[in-house]
Every structure is written in C-alpha cells, then in structure tokens.
Design a protein around this motif. Structure first.
Motif, mmCIF file in Angstrom:
data_model
loop_
_atom_site.group_PDB
_atom_site.id
_atom_site.type_symbol
_atom_site.label_atom_id
_atom_site.label_comp_id
_atom_site.label_asym_id
_atom_site.label_seq_id
_atom_site.Cartn_x
_atom_site.Cartn_y
_atom_site.Cartn_z
ATOM 1 N N LEU A 95 -1.376 35.723 9.109
ATOM 2 C CA LEU A 95 -0.077 34.721 9.635
ATOM 3 C C LEU A 95 1.223 35.537 9.414
ATOM 4 N N GLU A 96 1.442 36.484 8.527
ATOM 5 C CA GLU A 96 2.511 37.105 8.142
ATOM 6 C C GLU A 96 2.603 38.340 9.219
ATOM 7 N N GLN A 97 1.616 38.858 9.717
ATOM 8 C CA GLN A 97 1.410 39.606 10.926
ATOM 9 C C GLN A 97 1.914 38.921 12.128
ATOM 10 N N TRP A 98 1.597 37.651 12.438
ATOM 11 C CA TRP A 98 2.036 36.910 13.434
ATOM 12 C C TRP A 98 3.536 36.573 13.492
ATOM 13 N N ILE A 99 4.089 36.360 12.183
ATOM 14 C CA ILE A 99 5.331 35.946 12.167
ATOM 15 C C ILE A 99 6.076 37.272 12.442
ATOM 16 N N ASP A 100 5.630 38.200 12.001
ATOM 17 C CA ASP A 100 6.591 39.511 12.280
ATOM 18 C C ASP A 100 6.632 40.009 13.864
ATOM 19 N N LYS A 101 5.513 39.685 14.442
ATOM 20 C CA LYS A 101 5.171 39.954 15.746
ATOM 21 C C LYS A 101 6.392 38.973 16.847
ATOM 22 N N THR A 103 8.855 37.136 15.442
ATOM 23 C CA THR A 103 10.260 37.264 14.959
ATOM 24 C C THR A 103 10.905 38.438 15.541
ATOM 25 N N SER A 104 10.237 39.595 15.757
ATOM 26 C CA SER A 104 10.802 40.716 16.413
ATOM 27 C C SER A 104 11.366 40.515 17.617
ATOM 28 N N GLN A 105 10.676 39.506 18.545
ATOM 29 C CA GLN A 105 11.109 38.932 19.776
ATOM 30 C C GLN A 105 12.186 37.864 19.957
ATOM 31 N N LEU A 106 12.492 37.565 18.675
ATOM 32 C CA LEU A 106 13.700 36.428 18.885
ATOM 33 C C LEU A 106 14.895 37.048 18.339
ATOM 34 N N THR A 164 8.717 29.867 13.173
ATOM 35 C CA THR A 164 8.874 30.974 14.064
ATOM 36 C C THR A 164 8.395 30.678 15.440
ATOM 37 N N LEU A 165 7.076 30.193 15.428
ATOM 38 C CA LEU A 165 6.484 29.784 16.738
ATOM 39 C C LEU A 165 7.258 28.744 17.623
#
Length: 192
Positions: A95-101, A103-106, A164-165
């Motif tokens: 989940l933390e990896q998905w959040i980072d992925k 967040t980096s695009q937002l 985030t999603l």
C-alpha cells in the motif's frame, strides 16, 4: 411481511447476549462498509477502465484476511488458527508503494479538500471515511492484545491509499477537487 428488530421476534439479542453485541470484536466486524464501498468503487473504476482496478481487487481479498484476523481472538484461539490468520506486514508495504506511486503524479496538497472530483473520486472518499471508522473500532482490540497490530496499520494505510487514489482519479478524469473554505460568521451576519 413484518421485519423484526434484533430483540423482537426471534430474540437474537437474548441469544447473542447484549454484552456480546457491544463487545469491541463484534463492533469491529460490522458494518462491512469498507468492503461494500470498495466493491461499489471497483464497479465504477472498472467501467472507466482505470489501471488501478486490479489493486482494488487485491484489496478486497486482503479485507477478507483482515476479517479473519479480527474474528480470531488471540486470547482464546488455537495456535493453528492464529498461525493461519496472522496478518503480515507485506500488504502494508505494498500500500505504501502504491501511495508513493500516485502521490508522485499528483500536485502537492496546499489546502484541505472535500470529498469531490466526480463519481469515482467521491466513492473512494466515501470508502476512506468508512475505513477510518473501521480503524477506530480495531484500535481497542490491538490495545487489548486481541488482534495483530498489522491489522490496524493496514487499515490506516488503506485509508491513506484511498485518499490518494481519490485525488488521482479526479485528476485523471479532469475533475476539480473542492477546496475546504472556513465559514466566515461575520459575512453571514452581514448578509442577513
């Protein structure tokens, strides 16, 4: 057709015992809003063809594991059941990896946002709110030593992921997020 409440026709409250209905373990397992909201959001996401649909499907399976962990009290379960229902840290890290992925695009947050951004985003914000409620109900079980702390950590990260999603979905669909604005009581009194 008559629909009876818990204490009425069949005496369920008596069978289960009122104290059991109020026990934190029972409260943490219902309402099943996180799973229901997630299913609803997944239907909307799949309809639009978003790439994160598979992540939501995986989360649905993980929520079943959360339910198993919650249904297995550490104080009274057999060792074999505890071993089978232990909630590992792997899903939390994922989940933390998905959040980072995402967040980096937002764009960075500069203000509080309200649940908004279209149907998918709003559904994900709703899931997040239900997830926070579930987390609050699980924390006492962790404090009592009745369930794995990873369950509460997972729910915490899941709500962060859903937030985030929701922002990511709004951005991808070109929808605006509504910014929170504090009410100005002086402006209201002038308008009257």
């Amino acid at each position: 057709m008559v629909v009876w409440g818990l204490g009425s026709r069949f005496g369920l409250r008596r069978c289960l015992g009122a104290a059991r209905l109020l026990h934190p373990r029972f409260q943490s397992r219902g309402p099943r809003g996180v799973e229901d909201g997630d299913r609803f959001a997944l239907e909307l996401v799949t309809e639009k063809g978003h790439t994160f649909a598979e992540e939501l499907r995986k989360i649905q399976c993980l929520l079943q594991d959360v339910g198993s962990a919650l249904a297995t009290p550490r104080s009274s379960a057999r060792e074999a059941h505890l071993k089978y229902t232990t909630f590992e840290a792997g899903p939390i890290l994922e989940l933390e990896q998905w959040i980072d992925k995402y967040t980096s695009q937002l764009p960075p947050l500069t203000a509080f946002i309200l649940p908004s951004g279209g149907k998918i985003s709003s559904a994900l914000h709703f899931c997040r709110a239900v997830c926070r409620r579930a987390e609050r109900r699980v924390v006492p079980l962790v404090q009592m030593g009745e369930t794995d702390a990873n369950v509460a950590k997972f729910l915490n990260r899941l709500s962060d992921y859903l937030f985030t999603l929701a922002r990511y979905a709004a951005m991808k669909e070109g929808n605006q997020e509504k910014i929170y604005k504090k009410n100005d009581p002086s402006a209201e009194s002038k308008a009257l």
